[in-house]
Scaffold this active site. Structure first.
Site, PDB file in Angstrom:
ATOM      1  N   TYR A 141      -4.043   1.317  -4.697  1.00 34.14           N
ATOM      2  CA  TYR A 141      -2.867   1.896  -4.034  1.00 34.14           C
ATOM      3  C   TYR A 141      -2.086   2.790  -5.015  1.00 34.14           C
ATOM      4  CZ  TYR A 141      -3.873  -1.730  -0.543  1.00 34.14           C
ATOM      5  OH  TYR A 141      -4.490  -2.544   0.386  1.00 34.14           O
ATOM      6  N   TRP A 152       0.837  -1.210   0.000  1.00 30.87           N
ATOM      7  CA  TRP A 152       0.000   0.000   0.000  1.00 30.87           C
ATOM      8  C   TRP A 152       0.875   1.264   0.000  1.00 30.87           C
ATOM      9  CZ3 TRP A 152      -3.579   1.542   4.749  1.00 30.87           C
ATOM     10  CH2 TRP A 152      -4.269   2.721   4.431  1.00 30.87           C
ATOM     11  N   GLN A 158      -9.230 -11.253   3.898  1.00 32.76           N
ATOM     12  CA  GLN A 158      -8.186 -10.307   4.311  1.00 32.76           C
ATOM     13  C   GLN A 158      -8.816  -9.238   5.213  1.00 32.76           C
ATOM     14  OE1 GLN A 158      -5.233  -6.900   2.522  1.00 32.76           O
ATOM     15  NE2 GLN A 158      -5.479  -8.719   1.263  1.00 32.76           N
ATOM     16  N   GLN A 190      13.840  -1.607   6.410  1.00 27.59           N
ATOM     17  CA  GLN A 190      12.694  -1.899   7.285  1.00 27.59           C
ATOM     18  C   GLN A 190      12.330  -3.385   7.263  1.00 27.59           C
ATOM     19  OE1 GLN A 190       9.570   0.745   5.856  1.00 27.59           O
ATOM     20  NE2 GLN A 190      10.008   2.199   7.508  1.00 27.59           N
ATOM     21  N   TYR A 231      -4.283  -7.789   7.689  1.00 27.70           N
ATOM     22  CA  TYR A 231      -3.585  -6.566   7.287  1.00 27.70           C
ATOM     23  C   TYR A 231      -3.352  -5.593   8.446  1.00 27.70           C
ATOM     24  CZ  TYR A 231      -7.950  -3.674   6.493  1.00 27.70           C
ATOM     25  OH  TYR A 231      -9.108  -2.958   6.594  1.00 27.70           O
ATOM     26  N   GLY A 242       3.637  -3.852   5.806  1.00 30.13           N
ATOM     27  CA  GLY A 242       4.024  -2.853   4.810  1.00 30.13           C
ATOM     28  C   GLY A 242       5.461  -2.403   4.995  1.00 30.13           C
ATOM     29  N   ARG A 288       8.589   0.324   3.189  1.00 30.63           N
ATOM     30  CA  ARG A 288       8.868   1.407   2.239  1.00 30.63           C
ATOM     31  C   ARG A 288      10.324   1.476   1.851  1.00 30.63           C
ATOM     32  NH1 ARG A 288       5.528   6.500   4.491  1.00 30.63           N
ATOM     33  NH2 ARG A 288       5.723   6.966   2.284  1.00 30.63           N
ATOM     34  N   ASP A 313       1.202  -8.400  -1.444  1.00 29.49           N
ATOM     35  CA  ASP A 313      -0.205  -8.003  -1.498  1.00 29.49           C
ATOM     36  C   ASP A 313      -0.297  -6.545  -1.940  1.00 29.49           C
ATOM     37  OD1 ASP A 313      -3.154  -8.499  -0.602  1.00 29.49           O
ATOM     38  OD2 ASP A 313      -2.618  -6.547   0.238  1.00 29.49           O
ATOM     39  N   ARG A 333      -2.331   8.991   7.647  1.00 33.53           N
ATOM     40  CA  ARG A 333      -2.243   8.746   9.085  1.00 33.53           C
ATOM     41  C   ARG A 333      -2.427  10.026   9.905  1.00 33.53           C
ATOM     42  NH1 ARG A 333       3.152   5.174   8.983  1.00 33.53           N
ATOM     43  NH2 ARG A 333       3.727   6.904   7.622  1.00 33.53           N
TER      44      ARG A 333
HETATM   45  N1  LIG Z   1      -7.528  -4.776   2.416  1.00 32.99           N
HETATM   46  C1  LIG Z   1      -7.429  -3.586   2.941  1.00 32.99           C
HETATM   47  O1  LIG Z   1      -8.401  -2.818   3.018  1.00 32.99           O
HETATM   48  C2  LIG Z   1      -6.106  -3.170   3.481  1.00 32.99           C
HETATM   49  C3  LIG Z   1      -6.010  -2.032   4.326  1.00 32.99           C
HETATM   50  C4  LIG Z   1      -4.759  -1.724   4.863  1.00 32.99           C
HETATM   51  C5  LIG Z   1      -3.644  -2.488   4.524  1.00 32.99           C
HETATM   52  N2  LIG Z   1      -3.770  -3.556   3.667  1.00 32.99           N
HETATM   53  C6  LIG Z   1      -2.598  -4.378   3.280  1.00 32.99           C
HETATM   54  O2  LIG Z   1      -1.804  -4.663   4.409  1.00 32.99           O
HETATM   55  C7  LIG Z   1      -0.491  -4.139   4.226  1.00 32.99           C
HETATM   56  C8  LIG Z   1       0.105  -3.727   5.556  1.00 32.99           C
HETATM   57  O3  LIG Z   1      -0.700  -2.792   6.212  1.00 32.99           O
HETATM   58  P1  LIG Z   1      -0.187  -1.322   6.519  1.00 32.99           P
HETATM   59  O4  LIG Z   1       0.775  -0.938   5.470  1.00 32.99           O
HETATM   60  O5  LIG Z   1      -1.385  -0.511   6.793  1.00 32.99           O
HETATM   61  O6  LIG Z   1       0.489  -1.409   7.935  1.00 32.99           O
HETATM   62  P2  LIG Z   1       1.594  -2.154   8.786  1.00 32.99           P
HETATM   63  O7  LIG Z   1       2.145  -3.330   8.104  1.00 32.99           O
HETATM   64  O8  LIG Z   1       0.924  -2.345  10.083  1.00 32.99           O
HETATM   65  O9  LIG Z   1       2.683  -0.976   8.893  1.00 32.99           O
HETATM   66  C9  LIG Z   1       3.470  -0.674   7.788  1.00 32.99           C
HETATM   67  C10 LIG Z   1       4.277   0.601   8.026  1.00 32.99           C
HETATM   68  O10 LIG Z   1       5.097   0.470   9.177  1.00 32.99           O
HETATM   69  C11 LIG Z   1       6.325   1.175   8.971  1.00 32.99           C
HETATM   70  N3  LIG Z   1       7.416   0.189   9.135  1.00 32.99           N
HETATM   71  C12 LIG Z   1       7.590  -0.980   8.476  1.00 32.99           C
HETATM   72  N4  LIG Z   1       8.705  -1.618   8.881  1.00 32.99           N
HETATM   73  C13 LIG Z   1       9.248  -0.833   9.825  1.00 32.99           C
HETATM   74  C14 LIG Z   1      10.420  -0.945  10.607  1.00 32.99           C
HETATM   75  N5  LIG Z   1      11.256  -1.996  10.489  1.00 32.99           N
HETATM   76  N6  LIG Z   1      10.700   0.045  11.471  1.00 32.99           N
HETATM   77  C15 LIG Z   1       9.876   1.106  11.596  1.00 32.99           C
HETATM   78  N7  LIG Z   1       8.751   1.284  10.885  1.00 32.99           N
HETATM   79  C16 LIG Z   1       8.436   0.308   9.993  1.00 32.99           C
HETATM   80  C17 LIG Z   1       6.278   1.739   7.548  1.00 32.99           C
HETATM   81  O11 LIG Z   1       5.749   3.066   7.538  1.00 32.99           O
HETATM   82  P3  LIG Z   1       6.564   4.367   7.960  1.00 32.99           P
HETATM   83  O12 LIG Z   1       8.013   4.076   7.783  1.00 32.99           O
HETATM   84  O13 LIG Z   1       6.047   5.447   7.075  1.00 32.99           O
HETATM   85  O14 LIG Z   1       6.141   4.587   9.387  1.00 32.99           O
HETATM   86  C18 LIG Z   1       5.252   0.843   6.887  1.00 32.99           C
HETATM   87  O15 LIG Z   1       4.631   1.429   5.783  1.00 32.99           O
HETATM   88  C19 LIG Z   1      -0.685  -3.005   3.205  1.00 32.99           C
HETATM   89  O16 LIG Z   1       0.530  -2.656   2.563  1.00 32.99           O
HETATM   90  C20 LIG Z   1      -1.696  -3.638   2.292  1.00 32.99           C
HETATM   91  O17 LIG Z   1      -1.085  -4.560   1.419  1.00 32.99           O
HETATM   92  C21 LIG Z   1      -4.982  -3.900   3.176  1.00 32.99           C
END
Ligand SMILES: NC(=O)c1ccc[n+]([C@@H]2O[C@H](COP(=O)([O-])OP(=O)(O)OC[C@H]3O[C@@H](n4cnc5c(N)ncnc54)[C@H](OP(=O)(O)O)[C@@H]3O)[C@@H](O)[C@H]2O)c1
Length: 319
Positions: A66, A26, A183, A295, A211, A289, A291, A61, A237
């Protein structure tokens, strides 16, 4: 970590063996729209994807929504020439409207157009898993799900699933064709699915990938009040309830408890948050997720992190 070290799980009855942590794409869709994550460097995104694959992560995913195709295009670039390629999961149902706005349609003609766009951008002949992104408009669920069943039948996609459906909506889809995967959102600060959805899905043998296991970065350990105040204007956010008081204080206290547990395992709060979701036997995989390449390692490690009773007690401790 070596590529063979990651644990895997059978995704329901799909026959796909997925690593317990998958790459969520995403944020790499970038900014400039309502669901955007602020500026994102595509080269960082590509490096992050390739690094995750090098560690053994075997699925990505994404969604057409996105960055309105941008995430899929970046994945297409990252995977060009990669053999064997990872499983690619994407979603439809939120087509782009005027001025980079989201519309909602589960109509057959709209989904057929969307799936073609996704295939082209991703550069894949067959999408491994195609999902309905949201059960909206609710009255179009049947038409949307019949269309996904048709796409599977025609071999355009290998497997079909739904996202953000509740148990009742799941049953409506199941009445038409088997739902292979689900999901939903799941994290320490959003446990709603434990009540009904997870037990129903587990009973029916549906594969579950959850997710936002780190609550979109809030539980990573890197989110501070200062950082929240400095988030770019087009990072969604900034508007998230969880990052505002009164929830924020409670959520940052949780991060401190995750940090204590992380210290015991020589890992990060984010990895503990992800491992906590994987502890639920109904959950096959967590979508995390990323970036930037740096990470990836600390979070992918969650695939092999086992939390004990003592850890869980620390995480869930109330004041
Ligand atoms: N189906 C749906 O409606 C839906 C909705 C939401 C998500 N999703 C899926 O789920 C995936 C994951 O969810 P998400 O992206 O919302 O959240 P997440 O996995 O809970 O958090 C991801 C974010 O955490 C930060 N991060 C990642 N690794 C890190 C590390 N080692 N140290 C510090 N910060 C770190 C990054 O953002 P920063 O560095 O900017 O903080 C990253 O974008 C999405 O990419 C998508 O594929 C689906």
């Amino acid at each position: 970590m070596t590529p063979t070290a990651l644990t895997t799980s059978e995704l329901g009855a799909t026959g796909l063996k997925i690593t317990r942590v998958g790459f969520g794409a995403w944020a790499i869709g970038g900014g400039g729209y309502e669901g955007g994550w602020g500026p994102q460097d595509d080269e960082d995104s590509i490096a992050a994807i390739r690094h995750a694959l090098a560690l053994g992560v075997n699925w990505i995913d994404t969604a057409a929504h996105y960055g309105f195709g941008h995430s899929e295009r970046v994945i297409g670039r990252a995977l060009a020439g990669v053999e064997p390629r990872p499983y690619v999961f994407t979603k439809g149902g939120l087509p782009e409207g005027p001025g980079r706005t989201k519309t909602r349609s589960l109509r057959r003609d709209s989904l057929l157009r969307e799936v073609e766009g996704s295939r082209e951008r991703l550069g894949v002949e067959t999408i491994d898993l195609y999902q309905i992104h949201w059960p909206v408009p609710e009255e179009e669920i049947e038409e949307g799900w019949s269309t996904l069943a048709e796409l599977k039948e025609r071999g355009v996609v290998r497997h079909i699933g739904v996202s953000n459906f509740n148990a009742r909506q799941l049953r409506r889809a199941q009445a038409i064709a088997p739902v292979e995967t689900l999901q939903p959102p799941y994290s320490l600060i959003d446990r709603r699915i434990e009540v009904e959805l997870l037990p129903v899905a587990e009973r029916e043998g549906i594969g579950i990938i959850v997710y936002s296991p780190m609550a979109s970065g809030l539980l990573s350990g890197a989110m501070t009040r200062e950082r929240i105040a400095a988030l770019p204007a087009d990072d969604w956010r900034r508007r998230a309830e969880e990052l505002r008081e009164p929830q924020l204080t409670r959520n940052l206290e949780l991060v401190e408890r995750l940090r204590q547990v992380a210290a015991r395992h020589d890992t990060t709060p984010g990895a503990v948050a992800v491992a906590w979701t994987l502890r639920n036997p109904a959950v096959n995989g967590a979508i995390a997720g990323f970036r930037r390449p740096e990470q990836v390692d600390p979070i992918v490690a969650a695939a092999n992190l086992t939390l004990d009773k003592h850890d869980i007690a620390t995480i869930l401790r109330r004041k």
